[in-house]
Design an enzyme around this catalytic site. Structure first.
Site, PDB file in Angstrom:
ATOM      1  N   VAL A   1       0.883  -1.215   0.038  1.00 22.83           N
ATOM      2  CA  VAL A   1       0.160  -0.181   0.031  1.00 22.83           C
ATOM      3  C   VAL A   1       0.875   1.363   0.152  1.00 22.83           C
ATOM      4  O   VAL A   1       1.931   1.252   0.743  1.00 22.83           O
ATOM      5  CB  VAL A   1      -0.965   0.104   1.243  1.00 22.83           C
ATOM      6  CG1 VAL A   1      -1.707   1.298   1.154  1.00 22.83           C
ATOM      7  CG2 VAL A   1      -1.800  -1.101   1.411  1.00 22.83           C
ATOM      8  N   CYS A   2       0.769   2.174  -0.948  1.00 24.34           N
ATOM      9  CA  CYS A   2       1.221   3.289  -1.020  1.00 24.34           C
ATOM     10  C   CYS A   2       3.001   3.109  -1.019  1.00 24.34           C
ATOM     11  O   CYS A   2       3.195   2.629  -1.766  1.00 24.34           O
ATOM     12  CB  CYS A   2       0.929   4.416   0.292  1.00 24.34           C
ATOM     13  SG  CYS A   2       1.536   5.764   0.316  1.00 24.34           S
TER      14      CYS A   2
END
Length: 303
Positions: free
Chosen positions: A93-94
């Site tokens: 994520v990210c």
């Protein structure tokens, strides 16, 4: 990012409540940590041991750390490599995508990360094809998610994959998450790189920002910047990864976003204010860049 670590676990726990009648056995989430990691999310975490059991799915959560400080230590790289070799599905994520890329596990793959980290990521990991307009990129055994809160999208995506559409819809309704999915393109802003040290290119950027409403003439721009057209085009491509036309278009669309958010001007008026004459062409360009029409963007983001 502690909220993401807990949030992922809690979503999977709620998913387990809705599994009645489903063939899937359920999720068993746990936290794995490197030595020295601290904070509430690390309580009851399992130490990272390279030859430990392989998980079905590994999720690297987002980080609020500055991108320049994001790097994977040798222990993490070795652990991720073993997980990949034994068939685990690796997710990020990210900024978590930086750790997968650092381990070489995104080479030759398509991936996404937070749109504001795109230029740094591309510079560090040129062997990964980045698609930052997407919130989720699923390549089977590699799944990457974009923005900081994209852990919501990723977790719902995993629930759909393993537990089915019905459970995913129920969890989406439980947490008030749009199960239809999101894209980053509507949120993505144009942040031009001005710290490259190329004075000629910086001069050309200043000219484009000053005259963004005017029609672009490459010869005149090159002359004012003090170089040939060929040299100017090469510097734009090598340093910014854009042509002058693409750079100008990005400047105009960024200004259009600002006007849609802060003014009550009509779309026709905004089209003129940012340097376009054909409203239909502007609408097409805007939707291609953001994934939504100007009217939809205003409804979503207007102050």
């Amino acid at each position: 990012m502690t909220s993401a670590v807990f949030g992922i676990q809690e979503m999977l726990e709620v998913a387990n409540r809705y599994l009645q009648g489903a063939a899937f056995r359920g999720f068993d989430p746990y936290v794995v940590t490197t030595l020295g990691a601290e904070g509430p999310a690390m309580v009851n975490a399992i130490p990272m041991v390279v030859d430990a059991d392989v998980a079905d799915v590994v999720i690297i959560p987002p980080s609020l750390m500055d991108s320049a400080r994001i790097e994977a230590d040798s222990q993490t790289v070795a652990w991720l490599t073993v997980q990949a070799e034994h068939g685990a599905t690796l997710c990020s994520v990210c900024a978590g995508a930086f750790l997968l890329a650092e381990a070489g596990l995104l080479d030759g793959h398509v991936a996404t990360t937070h749109w504001a980290l795109a230029s740094v990521f591309r510079h560090r990991y040129p062997n990964t094809h980045l698609r930052v307009e997407e919130m989720i990129v699923d390549e089977g055994n590699r799944i990457t998610a974009g923005g900081v809160t994209a852990y919501l999208d990723l977790t719902l995506h995993l629930i759909r994959r393993y537990a089915g559409e019905r459970v995913a819809r129920q969890v989406g309704s439980h947490f008030l998450i749009d199960h239809r999915g999101r894209r980053q393109s509507a949120y993505q802003r144009f942040l031009p790189d001005t710290n490259h040290g190329d004075m000629v290119l910086a001069r050309a950027q200043q000219i484009l920002e000053r005259d963004f409403r005017k029609a672009l003439r490459i010869g005149a721009l090159a002359s004012e910047a003090g170089v040939s057209e060929r040299t100017l085009l090469r510097r734009f491509r090598n340093v910014l990864g854009l042509t002058p036309v693409q750079y100008l278009q990005a400047l105009r669309l960024e200004r259009a976003r600002e006007l849609l958010e802060s003014s009550r001007d009509s779309v026709d008026r905004i089209t003129q204010r940012v340097g376009y004459e054909d409203v239909s062409s502007f609408r097409r360009l805007f939707k291609h860049a953001t994934g939504v029409s100007p009217a939809e963007y205003r409804r979503k983001f207007a102050a």
